[in-house]
Design a protein around this motif. Sequence first.
Motif, PDB file in Angstrom:
ATOM      1  N   LEU A 139       0.838  -1.211   0.000  1.00 31.20           N
ATOM      2  CA  LEU A 139       0.000   0.000   0.000  1.00 31.20           C
ATOM      3  C   LEU A 139       0.868   1.253   0.000  1.00 31.20           C
ATOM      4  CD1 LEU A 139      -3.081  -0.099   2.425  1.00 31.20           C
ATOM      5  CD2 LEU A 139      -3.010   0.735   0.067  1.00 31.20           C
ATOM      6  N   LYS A 140       1.955   1.177   0.735  1.00 29.70           N
ATOM      7  CA  LYS A 140       2.875   2.316   0.822  1.00 29.70           C
ATOM      8  C   LYS A 140       3.488   2.592  -0.552  1.00 29.70           C
ATOM      9  CE  LYS A 140       6.295   3.939   4.069  1.00 29.70           C
ATOM     10  NZ  LYS A 140       7.440   3.527   4.875  1.00 29.70           N
ATOM     11  N   GLU A 141       3.868   1.494  -1.221  1.00 27.15           N
ATOM     12  CA  GLU A 141       4.448   1.642  -2.559  1.00 27.15           C
ATOM     13  C   GLU A 141       3.440   2.298  -3.508  1.00 27.15           C
ATOM     14  OE1 GLU A 141       7.024  -1.114  -5.051  1.00 27.15           O
ATOM     15  OE2 GLU A 141       6.377  -2.442  -3.419  1.00 27.15           O
ATOM     16  N   VAL A 142       2.195   1.808  -3.419  1.00 26.97           N
ATOM     17  CA  VAL A 142       1.136   2.367  -4.268  1.00 26.97           C
ATOM     18  C   VAL A 142       0.985   3.862  -4.008  1.00 26.97           C
ATOM     19  CG1 VAL A 142      -1.383   2.434  -4.566  1.00 26.97           C
ATOM     20  CG2 VAL A 142      -0.176   0.232  -4.602  1.00 26.97           C
ATOM     21  N   ALA A 195       1.326  -4.669  -9.293  1.00 27.24           N
ATOM     22  CA  ALA A 195       2.454  -4.311 -10.162  1.00 27.24           C
ATOM     23  C   ALA A 195       1.947  -3.969 -11.554  1.00 27.24           C
ATOM     24  CB  ALA A 195       3.454  -5.465 -10.216  1.00 27.24           C
ATOM     25  N   ASP A 196       0.992  -4.762 -12.035  1.00 26.39           N
ATOM     26  CA  ASP A 196       0.455  -4.519 -13.378  1.00 26.39           C
ATOM     27  C   ASP A 196      -0.329  -3.209 -13.434  1.00 26.39           C
ATOM     28  OD1 ASP A 196      -0.147  -5.499 -16.139  1.00 26.39           O
ATOM     29  OD2 ASP A 196      -2.205  -5.348 -15.362  1.00 26.39           O
ATOM     30  N   VAL A 197      -1.197  -3.014 -12.444  1.00 26.07           N
ATOM     31  CA  VAL A 197      -2.061  -1.827 -12.470  1.00 26.07           C
ATOM     32  C   VAL A 197      -1.260  -0.543 -12.254  1.00 26.07           C
ATOM     33  CG1 VAL A 197      -3.990  -0.656 -11.317  1.00 26.07           C
ATOM     34  CG2 VAL A 197      -4.108  -3.121 -11.766  1.00 26.07           C
ATOM     35  N   TYR A 198      -0.281  -0.609 -11.361  1.00 28.78           N
ATOM     36  CA  TYR A 198       0.473   0.602 -11.019  1.00 28.78           C
ATOM     37  C   TYR A 198       1.827   0.687 -11.717  1.00 28.78           C
ATOM     38  CZ  TYR A 198      -3.086   2.051  -7.808  1.00 28.78           C
ATOM     39  OH  TYR A 198      -4.280   2.484  -7.299  1.00 28.78           O
TER      40      TYR A 198
END
Lengths: 500, 500
Positions: B185-188, B495-498
Amino acid sequence: MDLDKARQELMALQRKMAAYGHAMGLIYYDGCTGAPKDTAENRAVTLSILSEEVYRLSTGDETVALLEFLDEHKDELDQAEQRMVHLLLKEIRDMKKIPIDEYIAFQELLVRADDVWHTAKETSDFELFRPLLEELFATTRKFALYIEPDRDPYDHCLNDYEEGLTQKACDAFFSKLRSEIVPLLKEVAEHPQVDDSIRFGDFPEDKQEELAYYLMELIGLDLGHVGLSTTEHPFTTSFGSHFDERITTHYHRDDFVCSMYSVVHEGGHALYDTGSADELAYTVLDGGVSMSIHESQSRFYENIIGRSRSFCRLVFPKLQELFPEQMAGHDAEEFYHAVNKAQPSLIRTEADELTYSLHIMIRYELEKKVMAGELEVKDLPQEWNRMYKEYLGVDVPDDKHGVLQDSHWASGLIGYFPSYALGNAYGAQFLAKMKESVDVDGCIGRGDFGPVNDWNRERIWKHGSMYKPVELLERVMQGKFDPDYYIEYLRSKIADVYGL
Amino acid sequence: MDLDKARQELMALQRKMAAYGHAMGLIYYDGCTGAPKDTAENRAVTLSILSEEVYRLSTGDETVALLEFLDEHKDELDQAEQRMVHLLLKEIRDMKKIPIDEYIAFQELLVRADDVWHTAKETSDFELFRPLLEELFATTRKFALYIEPDRDPYDHCLNDYEEGLTQKACDAFFSKLRSEIVPLLKEVAEHPQVDDSIRFGDFPEDKQEELAYYLMELIGLDLGHVGLSTTEHPFTTSFGSHFDERITTHYHRDDFVCSMYSVVHEGGHALYDTGSADELAYTVLDGGVSMSIHESQSRFYENIIGRSRSFCRLVFPKLQELFPEQMAGHDAEEFYHAVNKAQPSLIRTEADELTYSLHIMIRYELEKKVMAGELEVKDLPQEWNRMYKEYLGVDVPDDKHGVLQDSHWASGLIGYFPSYALGNAYGAQFLAKMKESVDVDGCIGRGDFGPVNDWNRERIWKHGSMYKPVELLERVMQGKFDPDYYIEYLRSKIADVYGL
């Protein structure tokens, strides 16, 4: 057995029966409203099990012993308890004469018949429904003879819906009606016909639904306890007690008047049911006492009130609001004439007041003949069509608009139809009585249903099934039933609408 | 007793239970769908009577003698009969530990609680619901101790929905999940957020309903046996057998995605239920075996299938057809991103896949504390809001968007929530297994749900409740449950979406 305990058990027994009634009624209702189309078999399985439970509960030794004990002590019971014991004992004694496997098979038949009738009507396929209808008539006849072996089976059926009614009484009533209606219809035919184009056009379902809720509130229904849904054939039902009542309607997009008066009709049934005194809830005395008293109320609101000039004037602004384009250039007087157009037609539920009873007479004559073995079920469509030509002068194009139009036979309601005509006639006599103390037209004109509803509630609704129909009638009418009130009502209505 | 006769009686007993289940389930369903608003009390009366009947039927001497006889002869029974006897005996032995008056009072409480919860949620009034919620928790705790006096009451509750589940197992599973989700979540949060404006606008209910039916047919539901209705909180139920299944949804006029994925979710439940082998109908083996296997199916269709790129591409033309103006200038890829936006939010049912489990953990922690007596019901709103801030970083504006949002507690479903998170994790492991023999993306891309549904039907659906959940899982997975499949699934999706 202790009397006080027995009295408590009497109430507990009725609450249990009401609970099963709630469950089974709702399963039927679900089948007509939201259920997916291939689920009828599944409902039949459940209903057959629950009806077996009800049968065992009602006819079980414990129940019979309880009721017989109470019957022996009836002088110590209050009037309501006496009536409960009487009605329950009668029902149980009748029920016990039917073998349980036949009783259960009949419940299953009803579910299947209702399902098949829907398809048969849709596709106008009488042959599809015929075997079930044969079984329905045969079983009804057989059960009537189980219960009253010495009575004419059709008299037994009539009595089921109206205590004391006989073919002899019906024959007399209908023959009098027919002799009055036919000349009136002839007179109407010789006058210029009413223009009823105001009712036809394009009326979106959501607007018709809005109208339905407006009418329900207008006539005084409590929407917290009365629901509205849509079904193929409109009806009214209650679940467990008069605290949960449902009416249904069917919207015809090209004619808003059908659903409009159907809602007022079913609303009249619902007013009667929900008007039971609260202390009658969950007992056999809750709700209306007989089909014809029920119809007297539904048709009172639909026709006597709903098709009066005052009512038409009252609701016309709402029609203009909901259907501004369709109502443009029309007025309340036109609407009043349109909904009172007298004209022979094909469909009973859409018939005008004058021809309505002729539709009933045809069904009555046909039931009578089939029950007497004088007419075979397979010949019903042909005979139906012949009688429509003879009584109403109309040609039936197909069975959908003929013998398959009503749901009653599919629901096992043989002997029910005369109630409608009797109900009409009772309503006219009630009106005459009501007018002695209530300014009916004035109230309706103001949209104030209070005095009209209070009159009905005090004299009819609140008593539920406390009195026998004939007792109730004579209390309300303060005299005997007299069909002349109805004939006079029809005459003056037709004279007004057609300027005779 | 004769064994063959006993076997027949076993089937008759289950049919009777199914019939009561049908009736009571429908009365509940009616309360959520068509019933007039002031009729809850009336339903409570009926349900209390019917649940008393069920209690007496289930725990009666005759039933117990039958099942104990069959249990003694279990080696002579087939596998299905053995499982039926096991499940019924367990339920009856549990039930008999609860005094009948308390059992009936609890059924009445459930009806009242559901009714009051609706009003409380609508008006965001926790205090209105509080006394009922206190009674619900207290009764759940008391019943758990009646049944298993030596077990932790909340472990008993968890086990009710997933045989063998414990707080220890949940703690381990959730702590692993949380340690993986929080960094993701943090990465996002450090990446540019997805634009999900495509889902918002004005989407008329009738068009959303058309979309719902399209999706139901698309994923392979048989509309002859599966109905759709609207309720405050979507759910799935069956009446009597898997031959009559209903799903519900709730249309949000300003956001079509809510109902769209709700329908696919409930549709997954319905696929599972209606996929039971027909010979299991009207027995206790009919329908899904546990809540988490149920959720594995519903969330498999909602998320793993429904939020895949192939599915988004497949349905986009239908969205364009139904909402031409709203979809103008958008494409399927945008839609795919929009429905996979990962963002902390307030409402569980609308949460994305990544944050969903955090919503569950909060409910799990709260239930655990209340059941252990470490938290009072009156303090639930405050603690709820505190945890939403801690776990998701969001401020809860009112109880409607907080502690009152879910219907589960009002329906007495305490211990249910962890099933959702487990179901998610099972689904991801099923997907990995399915991909060994099915070209999942290819099938979805072509709109051909056959191979996917067949795989699920053969391995999961058709067995109903034949196997224990853990047995079924290990048969399907051909190994042990491993949450790493789910974590890996989430990682690669994000990973794909973001574009991580």
